[in-house]
Scaffold this motif. Structure first.
Motif, PDB file in Angstrom:
ATOM      1  N   VAL A   1      25.797   7.246  29.878  1.00  0.00           N
ATOM      2  CA  VAL A   1      26.447   6.001  29.465  1.00  0.00           C
ATOM      3  C   VAL A   1      25.537   4.834  29.828  1.00  0.00           C
ATOM      4  N   THR A   2      25.543   3.814  28.977  1.00  0.00           N
ATOM      5  CA  THR A   2      24.843   2.569  29.271  1.00  0.00           C
ATOM      6  C   THR A   2      25.632   1.419  28.644  1.00  0.00           C
ATOM      7  N   VAL A   3      25.397   0.227  29.146  1.00  0.00           N
ATOM      8  CA  VAL A   3      26.137  -0.954  28.694  1.00  0.00           C
ATOM      9  C   VAL A   3      25.130  -2.054  28.377  1.00  0.00           C
ATOM     10  N   ASP A   4      25.349  -2.773  27.258  1.00  0.00           N
ATOM     11  CA  ASP A   4      24.450  -3.872  26.924  1.00  0.00           C
ATOM     12  C   ASP A   4      24.990  -5.187  27.487  1.00  0.00           C
ATOM     13  N   PRO A   5      24.231  -6.278  27.405  1.00  0.00           N
ATOM     14  CA  PRO A   5      24.679  -7.557  27.971  1.00  0.00           C
ATOM     15  C   PRO A   5      25.973  -8.101  27.345  1.00  0.00           C
ATOM     16  N   ASP A   6      26.321  -7.650  26.120  1.00  0.00           N
ATOM     17  CA  ASP A   6      27.568  -8.075  25.488  1.00  0.00           C
ATOM     18  C   ASP A   6      28.767  -7.266  25.974  1.00  0.00           C
ATOM     19  N   GLY A   7      28.517  -6.225  26.770  1.00  0.00           N
ATOM     20  CA  GLY A   7      29.590  -5.377  27.261  1.00  0.00           C
ATOM     21  C   GLY A   7      29.876  -4.169  26.391  1.00  0.00           C
ATOM     22  N   ASP A   8      29.119  -3.989  25.287  1.00  0.00           N
ATOM     23  CA  ASP A   8      29.304  -2.810  24.449  1.00  0.00           C
ATOM     24  C   ASP A   8      28.842  -1.582  25.228  1.00  0.00           C
ATOM     25  N   VAL A   9      29.604  -0.495  25.114  1.00  0.00           N
ATOM     26  CA  VAL A   9      29.378   0.711  25.895  1.00  0.00           C
ATOM     27  C   VAL A   9      28.872   1.817  24.968  1.00  0.00           C
ATOM     28  N   TYR A  10      27.715   2.394  25.324  1.00  0.00           N
ATOM     29  CA  TYR A  10      27.076   3.447  24.533  1.00  0.00           C
ATOM     30  C   TYR A  10      27.182   4.754  25.317  1.00  0.00           C
ATOM     31  N   VAL A  11      27.743   5.782  24.677  1.00  0.00           N
ATOM     32  CA  VAL A  11      27.976   7.058  25.351  1.00  0.00           C
ATOM     33  C   VAL A  11      27.247   8.167  24.595  1.00  0.00           C
ATOM     34  N   CYS A  12      26.384   8.907  25.297  1.00  0.00           N
ATOM     35  CA  CYS A  12      25.795  10.110  24.704  1.00  0.00           C
ATOM     36  C   CYS A  12      26.893  11.156  24.646  1.00  0.00           C
TER      37      CYS A  12
ATOM     38  N   VAL B   1      29.888   4.463  20.314  1.00  0.00           N
ATOM     39  CA  VAL B   1      29.825   3.095  20.822  1.00  0.00           C
ATOM     40  C   VAL B   1      31.247   2.540  20.910  1.00  0.00           C
ATOM     41  N   PHE B   2      31.540   1.931  22.075  1.00  0.00           N
ATOM     42  CA  PHE B   2      32.859   1.349  22.326  1.00  0.00           C
ATOM     43  C   PHE B   2      32.725  -0.142  22.584  1.00  0.00           C
TER      44      PHE B   2
ATOM     45  N   VAL C   1      25.499   0.831  35.821  1.00  0.00           N
ATOM     46  CA  VAL C   1      26.155  -0.364  36.332  1.00  0.00           C
ATOM     47  C   VAL C   1      25.899  -1.482  35.342  1.00  0.00           C
ATOM     48  N   ASP C   2      26.943  -2.259  35.008  1.00  0.00           N
ATOM     49  CA  ASP C   2      26.753  -3.365  34.075  1.00  0.00           C
ATOM     50  C   ASP C   2      26.389  -4.652  34.816  1.00  0.00           C
ATOM     51  N   GLY C   3      26.227  -5.731  34.080  1.00  0.00           N
ATOM     52  CA  GLY C   3      25.823  -7.015  34.652  1.00  0.00           C
ATOM     53  C   GLY C   3      26.824  -7.623  35.616  1.00  0.00           C
ATOM     54  N   GLN C   4      28.076  -7.182  35.577  1.00  0.00           N
ATOM     55  CA  GLN C   4      29.099  -7.686  36.489  1.00  0.00           C
ATOM     56  C   GLN C   4      29.293  -6.760  37.688  1.00  0.00           C
ATOM     57  N   GLY C   5      28.515  -5.688  37.761  1.00  0.00           N
ATOM     58  CA  GLY C   5      28.619  -4.761  38.882  1.00  0.00           C
ATOM     59  C   GLY C   5      29.609  -3.630  38.672  1.00  0.00           C
ATOM     60  N   SER C   6      30.268  -3.579  37.506  1.00  0.00           N
ATOM     61  CA  SER C   6      31.175  -2.464  37.237  1.00  0.00           C
ATOM     62  C   SER C   6      30.364  -1.183  37.086  1.00  0.00           C
ATOM     63  N   VAL C   7      30.931  -0.077  37.570  1.00  0.00           N
ATOM     64  CA  VAL C   7      30.260   1.225  37.553  1.00  0.00           C
ATOM     65  C   VAL C   7      30.913   2.092  36.482  1.00  0.00           C
ATOM     66  N   TYR C   8      30.084   2.705  35.628  1.00  0.00           N
ATOM     67  CA  TYR C   8      30.546   3.574  34.550  1.00  0.00           C
ATOM     68  C   TYR C   8      30.079   4.990  34.857  1.00  0.00           C
TER      69      TYR C   8
ATOM     70  N   PHE D   1      19.875   0.671  27.761  1.00  0.00           N
ATOM     71  CA  PHE D   1      19.760  -0.500  26.890  1.00  0.00           C
ATOM     72  C   PHE D   1      18.713  -1.428  27.473  1.00  0.00           C
ATOM     73  N   ASP D   2      17.740  -1.791  26.655  1.00  0.00           N
ATOM     74  CA  ASP D   2      16.673  -2.714  27.035  1.00  0.00           C
ATOM     75  C   ASP D   2      17.105  -4.121  26.621  1.00  0.00           C
ATOM     76  N   PRO D   3      17.559  -4.953  27.567  1.00  0.00           N
ATOM     77  CA  PRO D   3      18.050  -6.287  27.196  1.00  0.00           C
ATOM     78  C   PRO D   3      16.933  -7.234  26.768  1.00  0.00           C
TER      79      PRO D   3
END
Length: 184
Positions: free
Chosen positions: A75-86, A95-96, A29-36, A151-153
């Motif tokens: 999958v994980t998301v950083d605070p900038d919204g970049d998406v990291y996929v194993c 990275v997207f 889940v990202d900082g805006q609550g979106s689920v990946y 991602f460790d912010p």
């Protein structure tokens, strides 16, 4: 689910269309609550609103080119919204950008074996001989079926579980470069 395990909302079914899944593996889940969701069998990651409305797809074409995935596992998301996929079967992290455009890939850079792997090699004369016979140990630096990422912010870094090699690989995210791929 709530903290005490009560169902709040559910979505999805088996298939390959938007909002459908074929062997979902990873979720974040990202900082805006979106689920990946890493949709392993459909070679993609899907993003949903907090209530389950489909928003965007990352990947979706099986392959090893930029933006293509082969059996994503996490999958994980950083605070900038970049998406990291194993990208499990491609042995990399793809990275997207937040809009789904491919940004860069990591293939692994760990020049040292993990302590556990060192013990295994030290205890196995055949493994020691095999390591001496090869021209380069560089392939052992690379990911082998990465299965987890977060991602460790606080420290602005990506941690990737390189389970086949028995280690974590850690990447710091540096900001300030005009070209986004150089920030990683």
């Amino acid at each position: 689910l709530t903290k005490d395990g009560k169902l709040l909302v559910k979505w999805g079914s088996f298939g390959s269309g938007p909002g459908q899944f074929n062997s979902p593996w990873g979720i974040c889940v990202d900082g805006q609550g979106s689920v990946y969701v890493a949709d392993h069998g459909n070679h993609r990651v899907q993003r949903f609103s907090p209530n389950g409305d489909f928003q965007l797809q990352y990947g979706g074409v099986q392959g090893d080119g930029p933006g293509q995935l082969d059996r994503p596992s996490a999958v994980t998301v950083d605070p900038d919204g970049d998406v990291y996929v194993c990208d499990w079967a491609n042995n990399r992290v793809e990275v997207f950008e937040p809009d789904g455009a491919p940004m860069t890939s990591f293939i692994g850079d760990a020049q040292e074996l993990s302590l556990w792997m060192k013990w295994m090699v030290d205890a196995n004369p055949d493994a020691q001989k095999a390591r001496r016979r090869v021209k380069s140990l560089e392939p052992s630096w690379r990911f082998a079926f990465p299965t987890g990422a977060t991602f460790d912010p606080v420290k602005s870094r990506l941690l990737v579980t390189d389970t086949e090699r028995g280690r974590l690989q850690i990447y710091s995210k540096v900001t300030g470069y005009a070209e986004a791929q150089f920030n990683l």
